[in-house]
Every structure is written in structure tokens, then in C-alpha cells.
Design a protein around this motif. Structure first.
Motif, PDB file in Angstrom:
ATOM      1  N   LEU A 211       1.083  -1.166  -0.007  1.00 53.75           N
ATOM      2  CA  LEU A 211      -0.577  -0.285  -0.009  1.00 53.75           C
ATOM      3  C   LEU A 211       0.849   1.735  -0.098  1.00 53.75           C
ATOM      4  CD1 LEU A 211      -2.406   1.148   0.050  1.00 53.75           C
ATOM      5  CD2 LEU A 211      -2.364   0.982   2.501  1.00 53.75           C
ATOM      6  N   VAL A 212       0.634   2.395  -1.287  1.00 53.39           N
ATOM      7  CA  VAL A 212       1.120   4.332  -0.641  1.00 53.39           C
ATOM      8  C   VAL A 212      -0.020   4.799  -0.477  1.00 53.39           C
ATOM      9  CG1 VAL A 212       2.369   5.361  -2.274  1.00 53.39           C
ATOM     10  CG2 VAL A 212       2.597   2.187  -2.620  1.00 53.39           C
ATOM     11  N   VAL A 213       0.453   5.474   0.927  1.00 54.08           N
ATOM     12  CA  VAL A 213      -0.729   6.005   1.051  1.00 54.08           C
ATOM     13  C   VAL A 213      -0.191   7.364   0.188  1.00 54.08           C
ATOM     14  CG1 VAL A 213      -2.027   7.170   3.083  1.00 54.08           C
ATOM     15  CG2 VAL A 213      -1.301   5.365   3.369  1.00 54.08           C
ATOM     16  N   ASP A 251      -7.836   0.468 -11.860  1.00 59.29           N
ATOM     17  CA  ASP A 251      -6.573   0.362 -12.106  1.00 59.29           C
ATOM     18  C   ASP A 251      -5.434   1.001 -12.951  1.00 59.29           C
ATOM     19  OD1 ASP A 251      -6.932  -2.304 -10.386  1.00 59.29           O
ATOM     20  OD2 ASP A 251      -8.642  -3.607 -11.580  1.00 59.29           O
ATOM     21  N   THR A 252      -4.360   1.443 -12.649  1.00 61.97           N
ATOM     22  CA  THR A 252      -3.539   1.903 -13.143  1.00 61.97           C
ATOM     23  C   THR A 252      -1.966   1.344 -13.528  1.00 61.97           C
ATOM     24  OG1 THR A 252      -2.764   3.125 -11.519  1.00 61.97           O
ATOM     25  CG2 THR A 252      -4.977   4.120 -12.457  1.00 61.97           C
ATOM     26  N   ALA A 253      -1.588   1.638 -14.232  1.00 61.44           N
ATOM     27  CA  ALA A 253      -0.078   1.262 -14.234  1.00 61.44           C
ATOM     28  C   ALA A 253       0.459   0.772 -13.410  1.00 61.44           C
ATOM     29  CB  ALA A 253       0.777   2.173 -15.379  1.00 61.44           C
ATOM     30  N   GLN A 254       0.711   1.983 -12.544  1.00 65.19           N
ATOM     31  CA  GLN A 254       1.574   1.889 -11.045  1.00 65.19           C
ATOM     32  C   GLN A 254       0.791   1.223 -10.236  1.00 65.19           C
ATOM     33  OE1 GLN A 254       1.319   6.818 -10.293  1.00 65.19           O
ATOM     34  NE2 GLN A 254       3.385   6.544 -10.220  1.00 65.19           N
ATOM     35  N   GLY A 255       0.179   0.463 -10.050  1.00 65.84           N
ATOM     36  CA  GLY A 255      -0.831   0.135  -8.871  1.00 65.84           C
ATOM     37  C   GLY A 255      -2.752   0.722  -8.897  1.00 65.84           C
ATOM     38  N   ARG A 256      -3.299  -0.504  -7.849  1.00 61.58           N
ATOM     39  CA  ARG A 256      -4.923   0.241  -7.949  1.00 61.58           C
ATOM     40  C   ARG A 256      -4.802   1.254  -6.762  1.00 61.58           C
ATOM     41  NH1 ARG A 256      -8.810  -4.552  -7.211  1.00 61.58           N
ATOM     42  NH2 ARG A 256      -8.643  -4.911  -8.781  1.00 61.58           N
ATOM     43  N   VAL A 257      -5.487   2.325  -7.835  1.00 62.89           N
ATOM     44  CA  VAL A 257      -5.675   3.875  -6.739  1.00 62.89           C
ATOM     45  C   VAL A 257      -6.969   4.109  -6.325  1.00 62.89           C
ATOM     46  CG1 VAL A 257      -5.882   5.906  -6.624  1.00 62.89           C
ATOM     47  CG2 VAL A 257      -4.033   4.204  -8.998  1.00 62.89           C
ATOM     48  N   TRP A 258      -7.103   4.079  -5.276  1.00 63.63           N
ATOM     49  CA  TRP A 258      -8.422   4.687  -4.739  1.00 63.63           C
ATOM     50  C   TRP A 258      -8.559   5.967  -4.618  1.00 63.63           C
ATOM     51  CZ3 TRP A 258     -11.183   0.283  -2.184  1.00 63.63           C
ATOM     52  CH2 TRP A 258     -11.190  -0.986  -2.342  1.00 63.63           C
ATOM     53  N   THR A 259      -9.868   6.027  -4.342  1.00 64.25           N
ATOM     54  CA  THR A 259     -10.322   7.355  -3.983  1.00 64.25           C
ATOM     55  C   THR A 259     -11.469   7.214  -3.332  1.00 64.25           C
ATOM     56  OG1 THR A 259     -11.615   7.380  -5.935  1.00 64.25           O
ATOM     57  CG2 THR A 259      -9.298   8.051  -6.145  1.00 64.25           C
ATOM     58  N   GLY A 260     -11.530   9.022  -2.589  1.00 66.34           N
ATOM     59  CA  GLY A 260     -12.080   9.386  -1.742  1.00 66.34           C
ATOM     60  C   GLY A 260     -12.299   8.718  -0.798  1.00 66.34           C
ATOM     61  N   ALA A 280     -11.173  -6.203   1.590  1.00 71.85           N
ATOM     62  CA  ALA A 280     -12.010  -7.078   0.764  1.00 71.85           C
ATOM     63  C   ALA A 280     -11.835  -7.428  -1.321  1.00 71.85           C
ATOM     64  CB  ALA A 280     -13.469  -6.689   0.039  1.00 71.85           C
ATOM     65  N   LEU A 281     -10.994  -6.527  -1.385  1.00 71.66           N
ATOM     66  CA  LEU A 281      -9.780  -6.571  -2.477  1.00 71.66           C
ATOM     67  C   LEU A 281      -8.662  -7.202  -2.686  1.00 71.66           C
ATOM     68  CD1 LEU A 281     -12.042  -3.839  -4.622  1.00 71.66           C
ATOM     69  CD2 LEU A 281     -12.563  -6.214  -4.376  1.00 71.66           C
ATOM     70  N   ALA A 282      -8.058  -6.710  -1.423  1.00 71.36           N
ATOM     71  CA  ALA A 282      -6.798  -6.852  -1.198  1.00 71.36           C
ATOM     72  C   ALA A 282      -6.638  -8.232  -0.855  1.00 71.36           C
ATOM     73  CB  ALA A 282      -6.286  -6.229  -1.038  1.00 71.36           C
ATOM     74  N   ALA A 283      -7.357  -8.905  -0.174  1.00 73.58           N
ATOM     75  CA  ALA A 283      -6.787 -10.267   0.180  1.00 73.58           C
ATOM     76  C   ALA A 283      -6.931 -11.146  -0.544  1.00 73.58           C
ATOM     77  CB  ALA A 283      -8.469 -10.617   1.996  1.00 73.58           C
ATOM     78  N   THR A 284      -6.527 -12.313  -0.302  1.00 73.05           N
ATOM     79  CA  THR A 284      -6.581 -13.607  -1.320  1.00 73.05           C
ATOM     80  C   THR A 284      -7.462 -14.364  -0.475  1.00 73.05           C
ATOM     81  OG1 THR A 284      -4.197 -13.397  -1.724  1.00 73.05           O
ATOM     82  CG2 THR A 284      -5.236 -15.284  -2.764  1.00 73.05           C
ATOM     83  N   PRO A 285      -8.689 -14.791  -1.678  1.00 74.86           N
ATOM     84  CA  PRO A 285      -9.449 -15.923  -1.082  1.00 74.86           C
ATOM     85  C   PRO A 285      -8.973 -16.935  -0.800  1.00 74.86           C
ATOM     86  CG  PRO A 285      -9.881 -15.667  -3.651  1.00 74.86           C
ATOM     87  CD  PRO A 285      -8.629 -14.284  -2.914  1.00 74.86           C
TER      88      PRO A 285
END
Length: 332
Positions: A211-213, A251-260, A280-285
């Protein structure tokens, strides 16, 4: 057995035909009586068969060709296995002994399947006799729940080893924030770590960054990469429902970008919602394991025979070619 293929083994006496054929006395040239032969005492002609090396090799080639042809037609292996215990690698020895003793199969043969135990058993079930019992011991990770209950032609008991305690996950996090908000981000990830996970804060991302903040003005460096990014700005991309928050990701070239994102979350409720949406989207099922069960034999399930090897037709073709070459060498 489920077919008449094994009865092809009854054709083994056909191997006597080449032996009989090669022992026959065959006259190569016509015999002509000489005029002076009437002055000699008469005697019955005697012939002696002389084996040549080409004849011996030809006999062996014909025997091998017939034997390979019969084996190819028979294909099926006669069942010979009795009670057996399939033990997956890596199981605790004391747990295996307890399960074997509880099932009353201390005298059973122990086998180590190659790959998933139930898949291996399904491919090799034809090797077991009809009255055999099979005990499968495996870790839960090797026994995911199938879409339909497994069915076998034999009595199969499945026992799963207790799951080993999972090590605490370590997430590498890069926080790029002003000094006045950096302490609040650090406190947030410390609170996340209290839930059972570990967070390792770093200044620069690498290939292990989860994760990058990005809590700064402007754009991040183009060389930075991370699996997930938390960035400010309006909600964009795919919307994600979260308690009290409006989140989105793309999803971008740098990774999955979350906004808001709230910068940082104002309270425990926002922090929990933010963490839940991310995981919910990062963990491996993790697949749900097949529960321990005793499967009764299903008589309607056909037990397949052994499969023909892919190289078997090439073996037959090679033996036939060898037999033709030796036959030509013998005639010449």
C-alpha cells in the motif's frame, strides 16, 4: 471390472504360433535324383534345421510384437490393492498414527499420492479390489470443497489434519504525508495491527509494497509502484460500498488507485470501513475445505481402467517395422 478388455490376456497362447512357424521344416530347393543314385543304397532323407542369427532375432521380434499388441488391447490392470491409507506429505506423524488406529487400519498399506489426494484416487481407483477400504489423510489446504460431493466406487473415509496457526501477515506500507498528518497515519496503522496483522512503514516503495498512502499535493513519482494506492480527490472508477464512506478504485500502471479517502479517518468507524473495503479486494480468497466425511461406495460410479500410454502406438509401429526388416534380411 467394468469391461471385457482384460479378457484379451486370454490370447497369450497366440505367442506359440511364431514358435511353431519357425520350427517347421521348409524345403528351400527342389530335390532331383541323380542317374547314378540307383547304385547307392536307399535311405530316408534327413533334414536338420540350422538356426541363423536373423531367424532368432525375427522370432523375438514377432513374439514382442504379439505381446505388445495383446497388452495394448487388454489395457486394464487387474485390481490387486486391499485396504490402504493415502497420506499426504507434511502431516504430523502422531496425528497420522492416531487416525489410522481410530479407523482400525493399522495393517493397511500406506501410500503417498502425487498431487491432490482425491484426484489421484479417482485416476487410480481401478487398482483396488471391490471390498477394499481407503482412508485419506490430508491437510485442509489440499482438500477444497468441490461443487458436487465426491463419489467413488469404494468406501472412502476422509480426515483433515488440524490447520496450523497462520503467521501474522506483514504489509509493507509507504506513507507520503505532511509532518502534521504523518503521526495520525502511523497511529491508524498501529490500530490496524492490533487486529492481528503487522504493518511495516517505509519511505520508498519496493517490490514488496502492499500500500502507498499519497497524502500530498501533486503527482507521485512515476517510478513508484504499489499493489494499492490511497489518494485524495473525488471518487472515480468502480464504486465500493463502505459504511459512511464514498470510495472508488481504478487499476492503473502504478497499481490499484483508491479515491475518496478521508485524510486520515476521523474516527474508529471510518477507519474500520476503510480497512474492510481495502481488505475485501486485497486479501487472497481462501477456499472452503472439504469437511471430514465417510463416503459410502456408489455402485453406479464406473471404475475406469488404466489408460493407454501415449507412446504405445509408436512401440507397435517400431516393432512392426523391425519385424519387416528382419524378414527381408532373412530372405536375402
Amino acid at each position: 471390472m467394468t469391461s471385457l478388455q482384460p479378457w484379451w490376456w486370454a490370447a497369450l497362447p497366440v505367442l506359440l504360433l511364431p514358435l511353431w512357424w519357425h520350427r517347421q521344416k521348409r524345403q528351400r530347393t527342389a530335390a532331383e535324383l541323380l542317374a547314378t543314385a540307383r547304385f547307392l543304397p536307399s535311405s530316408a532323407p534327413q533334414q536338420r534345421r540350422i538356426w541363423r542369427w536373423t531367424g532368432i532375432l525375427l522370432l523375438l521380434a514377432r513374439l514382442a510384437l504379439l505381446l505388445a499388441l495383446i497388452a495394448w488391447l487388454a489395457v486394464t490392470v487387474f485390481p490387486w490393492r486391499g485396504d490402504a491409507v493415502l497420506v499426504a506429505p507434511g502431516l504430523a506423524a502422531d496425528w497420522v498414527e492416531r487416525e489410522v488406529a481410530a479407523a482400525g487400519m493399522a495393517e493397511a498399506t500406506r501410500l503417498q499420492p502425487a498431487g491432490a489426494p482425491l484426484d489421484w484416487l479417482r485416476d487410480n481407483e481401478h487398482e483396488w479390489r471391490a471390498d477394499a477400504r481407503i482412508l485419506v489423510l490430508a491437510p485442509a489446504s489440499d482438500m477444497p470443497m468441490p461443487a458436487r460431493p465426491p463419489r467413488f466406487g469404494h468406501a472412502v473415509t476422509v480426515r483433515l489434519a488440524p490447520a496450523a496457526p497462520m503467521p501474522r501477515a506483514v504489509h509493507r506500507v509507504v506513507v507520503a504525508a505532511p509532518p502534521e498528518r504523518l503521526a495520525r497515519w502511523q497511529a491508524l496503522f498501529a490500530a490496524f495491527g492490533a487486529a492481528g496483522e503487522r504493518y511495516e512503514l517505509a519511505a520508498v516503495p519496493d517490490d514488496r509494497t502492499a500500500l502507498v498512502v499519497w497524502d500530498q499535493a501533486g503527482q507521485p513519482p512515476a517510478a513508484w509502484r504499489g499493489a494499492h494506492w490511497w489518494r485524495g480527490g473525488p471518487v472515480a472508477g468502480q464504486r465500493v460500498p463502505a459504511a459512511g464512506l464514498q470510495l472508488g478504485y481504478a487499476d492503473t500502471a502504478q497499481g490499484r488507485v483508491w479515491t475518496g479517502m478521508p485524510w486520515p479517518p476521523a474516527g474508529a468507524a471510518q477507519a474500520a470501513a476503510l480497512h474492510g473495503a481495502w481488505q475485501a479486494l486485497a486479501a487472497t480468497p481462501v477456499p472452503y475445505p472439504l469437511p471430514a466425511a465417510a463416503l459410502a461406495p456408489a455402485r453406479s460410479v464406473p471404475v475406469p481402467g488404466g489408460a493407454r500410454a501415449a507412446w504405445w502406438p509408436w512401440l507397435l509401429a517400431g516393432l512392426f517395422l523391425l519385424e519387416r526388416l528382419l524378414t527381408h534380411a532373412r530372405r536375402s
